[in-house]
Write an enzyme that holds these catalytic residues in place. Structure first.
Site, PDB file in Angstrom:
ATOM      1  N   SER A 263      13.207  32.722  55.315  1.00 53.17           N
ATOM      2  CA  SER A 263      12.631  32.279  56.502  1.00 53.17           C
ATOM      3  C   SER A 263      11.241  32.928  56.923  1.00 53.17           C
ATOM      4  O   SER A 263      11.213  33.981  56.785  1.00 53.17           O
ATOM      5  CB  SER A 263      13.308  32.352  57.925  1.00 53.17           C
TER       6      SER A 263
ATOM      7  N   ASP B  18      11.875  24.170  41.681  1.00 55.76           N
ATOM      8  CA  ASP B  18      11.543  25.004  40.559  1.00 55.76           C
ATOM      9  C   ASP B  18      12.838  25.614  40.173  1.00 55.76           C
ATOM     10  O   ASP B  18      13.743  26.132  40.598  1.00 55.76           O
ATOM     11  CB  ASP B  18      10.949  26.524  41.375  1.00 55.76           C
TER      12      ASP B  18
ATOM     13  N   HIS C  62      10.859  30.741  62.770  1.00 56.58           N
ATOM     14  CA  HIS C  62      11.600  30.534  64.014  1.00 56.58           C
ATOM     15  C   HIS C  62      12.216  31.844  64.671  1.00 56.58           C
ATOM     16  O   HIS C  62      11.798  32.719  64.273  1.00 56.58           O
ATOM     17  CB  HIS C  62      13.014  30.136  63.543  1.00 56.58           C
TER      18      HIS C  62
END
Length: 418
Positions: free
Chosen positions: A369, A354, A232
């Site tokens: 990110s 996980d 992003h």
């Protein structure tokens, strides 16, 4: 008997009419749903073909079904085809992008970003106390949060200090601010005023010329020496708008702490810039990530990019770093996929499963990110956002979008250099 037979025949005809109408409505609904939830464009490697959703959808071009595609020259090449349902029912006309068979090197390593803006971003407006009362010249003149100041009285503005000095030197005379908003430039006349507190001329603006932060490098493209990260764009924390890139570097980072994500409070990776030597330079800050050129190649596993039609709900691996600078794989599930072309960086809904990652981070945290999402041995996406009220879940972007931007940035800079 004849009358009774006629009534039965009428009922049968009415039933058949209603059934046909219902079938027509159902058929229209199926086509409408297929049209809405299927992409308007597809990317296919040279020599490949498209059979999507277990073969339910395919492409037809020039009357041939599921034909292999070839660019027949320079890449990428685009043509139109018909998206078919069950090889028989046309759904819509789509765009097919043919690319070369692409492999990239996975990263998953943290990196630091030092970025300077192209112009000076207005991030706030503040009233000024003068001898005559309170006023805000910038607001009165029409300047808004999110505007980018590129010049004052024709002189280029590159930093906060440039703006401050230009206003202070005005001696109260009107000044012409050249600003950029949504790609359009306009001139605004502003009348600075003398502040009662320190006697300096001001216009009532808060501005920003740079930013820095930590994210995750998604991949390195050895065919171009360009990288992709974040998934992003970098947005201003006050305006929420993309920061206009002038220049910037990326540097190595070591993670040395974690704020665990909780419901209502996003977590965060903490780290430090482990070297002042730049790994590479930034070339683009756009909605689907940051892109640039590396100064040196990186080591890692080379994998193919999975196109959006290859992405399926189910098990995936996230490659990310939560300690030091060595990435590890963690288990997750793709729960939902949005194939629509107008969706920027929220194509995939991801659920971290996980136990180790959940125990240490609570799920997805800021700084992750750009972490690669791997499915069936292919890079299919990158982590982009966390759900604030559910840190175990977040969004991801299709890797295909990042690849296309990498190639676009590389081609643009080659043209400029030639």
């Amino acid at each position: 008997m004849r009358r009774r037979g006629g009534e039965i025949l009428k009922k049968i005809m009415k039933f058949l009419t209603v059934t046909a109408a219902v079938a027509e409505l159902l058929f229209a609904a199926v086509l409408g749903t297929a049209n809405y939830f299927t992409p308007d464009s597809y990317t296919v490697a040279e020599g490949g073909s498209l059979k999507w959703c277990s073969g339910a959808f395919s492409l037809m071009r020039d009357g041939k079904k599921n034909v292999s595609v070839s660019a027949g020259g320079r890449f990428p090449k685009t043509y139109q085809a018909t998206l078919m349902l069950c090889n028989a029912i046309p759904v819509k006309t789509v765009r097919v992008n043919v690319v070369d068979k692409t492999c990239v090197v996975l990263s998953g390593k943290p990196f630091g970003i030092k970025m300077f803006t192209n112009g000076v971003v207005v991030v706030g407006l503040a009233d000024i106390q003068t001898e005559s009362g309170v006023c805000n010249p910038a607001s009165d003149a029409g300047l808004c949060v999110g505007d980018v100041i590129t010049a004052i009285n024709g002189k280029t503005m590159e930093s906060n200090i440039d703006v401050e000095k230009a206003v202070e030197a005005s001696n109260g005379d009107t000044e012409v601010f050249t600003v950029r908003e949504n790609g359009q430039k306009r001139d605004i006349t502003v009348q600075p005023v003398r502040a009662e507190s320190d006697g300096l001329y001001k216009v009532g603006l808060w501005v920003r010329d740079s930013t820095a932060g930590i994210g995750t490098l998604t991949y390195y493209d050895p065919s171009t020496d360009y990288f992709a990260g974040l998934g992003h764009g970098i947005c201003d924390s006050d305006t929420g708008q993309l920061m206009p890139l002038l220049s910037g570097d990326i540097v190595s980072v070591a993670i040395n702490g974690i704020t665990k994500g909780q419901r209502g409070t996003p977590g965060e990776l903490h780290g430090y810039f482990s070297s002042d030597n730049a790994m590479g330079s930034l070339s683009a800050n756009v909605a689907c990530g940051v892109f640039g050129r590396l100064n040196r190649s990186i080591q890692g596993t080379a994998v193919k990019i999975g196109m959006k039609q290859d992405v399926k709900p189910g098990a995936v691996k996230i490659l990310t770093t939560i300690q030091g600078s060595a990435p590890q794989y963690y288990d997750a599930q793709i729960e939902r996929i949005n194939y629509r072309d107008d969706v920027q960086s929220k194509n995939i809904v991801l659920h971290v499963t996980d136990p180790k990652l959940l125990s240490q981070t609570g799920g997805i945290v800021q700084g992750m990110s750009g972490s690669p999402i791997v499915q069936n041995g292919m890079l299919v996406g990158a982590v982009t956002h966390v759900f604030v009220n559910d840190p175990e879940r977040g969004y991801g972007i299709f890797a295909e979008k990042m690849l296309m931007e990498t190639r676009s940035v590389s081609a643009r800079e080659k043209r400029l250099a030639s």
